[in-house]
Design an enzyme around this catalytic site. Structure first.
Site, PDB file in Angstrom:
ATOM      1  N   LYS A  49       0.833  -1.209   0.000  1.00  0.00           N
ATOM      2  CA  LYS A  49       0.000   0.000   0.000  1.00  0.00           C
ATOM      3  C   LYS A  49       0.866   1.258   0.000  1.00  0.00           C
ATOM      4  O   LYS A  49       0.474   2.305  -0.539  1.00  0.00           O
ATOM      5  CB  LYS A  49      -0.954   0.015   1.198  1.00  0.00           C
ATOM      6  N   ALA A 113      10.099 -21.426  16.762  1.00  0.00           N
ATOM      7  CA  ALA A 113       9.476 -22.250  17.800  1.00  0.00           C
ATOM      8  C   ALA A 113       9.019 -23.578  17.210  1.00  0.00           C
ATOM      9  O   ALA A 113       8.507 -23.631  16.094  1.00  0.00           O
ATOM     10  CB  ALA A 113       8.290 -21.516  18.410  1.00  0.00           C
ATOM     11  N   GLY A 178      -1.168 -14.875 -12.579  1.00  0.00           N
ATOM     12  CA  GLY A 178      -2.169 -14.786 -11.528  1.00  0.00           C
ATOM     13  C   GLY A 178      -2.791 -13.408 -11.469  1.00  0.00           C
ATOM     14  O   GLY A 178      -2.106 -12.416 -11.208  1.00  0.00           O
ATOM     15  N   VAL A 272       0.048 -16.620  -7.773  1.00  0.00           N
ATOM     16  CA  VAL A 272      -1.112 -17.485  -7.970  1.00  0.00           C
ATOM     17  C   VAL A 272      -1.849 -17.784  -6.667  1.00  0.00           C
ATOM     18  O   VAL A 272      -2.835 -18.521  -6.669  1.00  0.00           O
ATOM     19  CB  VAL A 272      -0.707 -18.816  -8.641  1.00  0.00           C
ATOM     20  N   HIS A 446     -22.635  15.070   4.404  1.00  0.00           N
ATOM     21  CA  HIS A 446     -22.602  15.546   3.023  1.00  0.00           C
ATOM     22  C   HIS A 446     -21.589  16.669   2.886  1.00  0.00           C
ATOM     23  O   HIS A 446     -21.528  17.557   3.744  1.00  0.00           O
ATOM     24  CB  HIS A 446     -23.988  16.066   2.618  1.00  0.00           C
TER      25      HIS A 446
END
Length: 457
Positions: A49, A113, A178, A272, A446
């Site tokens: 992003k 872990a 993809g 993909v 608005h």
């Protein structure tokens, strides 16, 4: 080394669970072998992003004349600085998450872990040569990029999303295998910066799972911008080749209804899909029940078939999205703490951060048809929103609402900026099972783009 709860995986599910558990009074340990924040913060949501916002600004500058703005000098971008800024944003956010988790008193173990098993009612986890024990275990190990067995791939230099996010050099041409969310977001980014992009998709439309009509509209928009789409097309093999100037190129051989062919590009991006990570950390020592698709089976409180073991995030396979993982983590911790809660997947928003954005929540028309649920469709051009018209010169878009026979809102889908920011309004309506009449009573400010829902209602 004894804890109330041990959490394996430090992505959105893991760090959220750690914070909530510690805040609830549980002695908590969190294991993360790579970097706190998981794929989302380090190799996924946030870095992509960040890059897409730079590309959006570039698009805006190139189109500034439409808004009466003249850019005196020829605008330019610096790919190296775009990547550097992405790295800075990631470092800031991952550092912030780590500090926040630590502030709750969570023990953070930045080592791999391995679940060793269960003994005397305690789960044993080994990390860095040390053994930890916990009464409850939460597993949220995320997902990995799917690498399909395409002949020639092992001998081909290709990108996954990780490498695409790190390159400071722009290729002249790029083939993306993809056309899902990841593929389309990178297609958007590289197309904006002038790269010749080809998207190859096996299905008959991009963005499987999103509203098909709006996905087709988005594809048409990007086709106008120069992206070449090849739908219903299967990649059969790959091989390297030398370009006119001796540079390495990738040849993508494909087949479709028209026959066989090939596409040549400087770079190849594999996107993909992703698959949950269920192996490599000892989960088989507990052997929780799995679904037919190999995901960990959980109930409404995220409990697995093994008493005391919970699973969240991509591991469950419900929705490979960070925001879903966060909510699942909250539900799991509430279950451990004895608080009443239950996971709902009725209104999980899906967003593709292309330019324009596309977002949806609830059912799609295709899903309702498959389920045999009667519905009616309300569609409205985004131009019915004054704010949208003011900020999107010469750009079209669509708002679609899907209503049940009693006018309950079943789904909502939007193509147009900022779809990602307004889709939550529809998500609340879907989750609360509002009717059109009930939702229409809400007062919308608005002028806002979100008023498009009010207009449609």
């Amino acid at each position: 080394m004894r804890y109330d709860i041990a959490i394996v995986g430090g992505g959105p599910a893991g760090y959220t669970a750690a914070e909530r558990a510690a805040a609830g009074g549980l002695k908590t340990v969190l294991f993360e072998k790579k970097a706190i924040g998981g794929v989302c913060l380090n190799e996924g949501c946030i870095p992509t992003k960040t890059l897409l916002y730079s590309a959006k600004l570039w698009d805006t500058m190139k189109g500034a004349a439409k808004y009466g703005i003249t850019v005196p000098d020829a605008p330019a971008f610096d790919m190296g600085k775009i990547i550097d800024r992405k790295d800075k944003v990631v470092k800031k956010l991952t550092g912030g998450v780590k500090m926040t988790v630590g502030s709750y008193g969570v023990a953070i173990v930045e080592k791999e872990a391995v679940i060793a098993g269960e003994e005397n009612g305690m789960f044993r986890i080994v990390a860095g040569g040390e053994t930890y024990e916990a009464t409850y275990l939460l597993v949220c190990t995320g997902s990995d990029t799917v690498i399909p067995p395409i002949p020639g791939l092992s001998d081909t230099d290709y990108w996954t999303s990780k490498e695409a996010l790190e390159s400071k050099e722009l290729p002249r041409s790029l083939v993306i295998i993809g056309g899902g969310v990841i593929g389309m977001e990178f297609a958007s980014f590289f197309n904006s910066l002038g790269v010749e992009v080809t998207v190859i998709e096996m299905l008959d439309e991009i963005l499987g799972g999103m509203d098909k009509e709006l996905s087709a509209m988005l594809r048409a928009e990007y086709a106008k911008r120069g992206i070449k789409f090849m739908l219903n097309t299967k990649v059969v093999s790959l091989d390297g080749s030398a370009g006119e100037n001796g540079e390495t190129q990738v040849r993508v051989n494909y087949e479709n209804a028209e026959g066989t062919g090939f596409s040549v590009a400087e770079k190849l991006l594999m996107s993909v899909g992703r698959r949950p990570v269920t192996k490599g950390f000892g989960l088989e020592n507990l052997n929780p029940e799995k679904t037919e698709r190999g995901n960990i089976r959980v109930d409404g409180q995220m409990r697995t078939s093994v008493t005391g073991v919970y699973a969240c995030g991509d591991l469950t396979g419900f929705s490979l999205l960070a925001h879903t993982a966060v909510r699942e983590a909250e539900v799991a911790v509430h279950a451990v703490l004895g608080k009443k809660d239950c996971m709902s997947y009725r209104a999980i928003p899906g967003v593709v951060y292309t330019n324009p954005e596309i977002a949806g929540v609830g059912d799609t028309e295709e899903a309702l048809q498959k389920k045999g649920i009667p519905y009616r469709t309300v569609k409205l051009p985004m131009a019915y929103s004054g704010r949208f018209v003011a900020e999107n010169e010469g750009v079209n878009g669509m708002c679609k609402l899907l209503l049940a026979e009693d006018d309950t809102v079943l789904g909502a889908h939007v193509l147009g900026n900022p779809a990602s920011e307004i889709i939550t309004l529809a998500g609340m309506a879907v989750e609360l099972k509002l009717t059109a009449a009930e939702w229409k009573k809400i007062v919308f400010p608005h002028p806002t783009v979100g008023e498009i829902f009010k207009e449609a209602l």
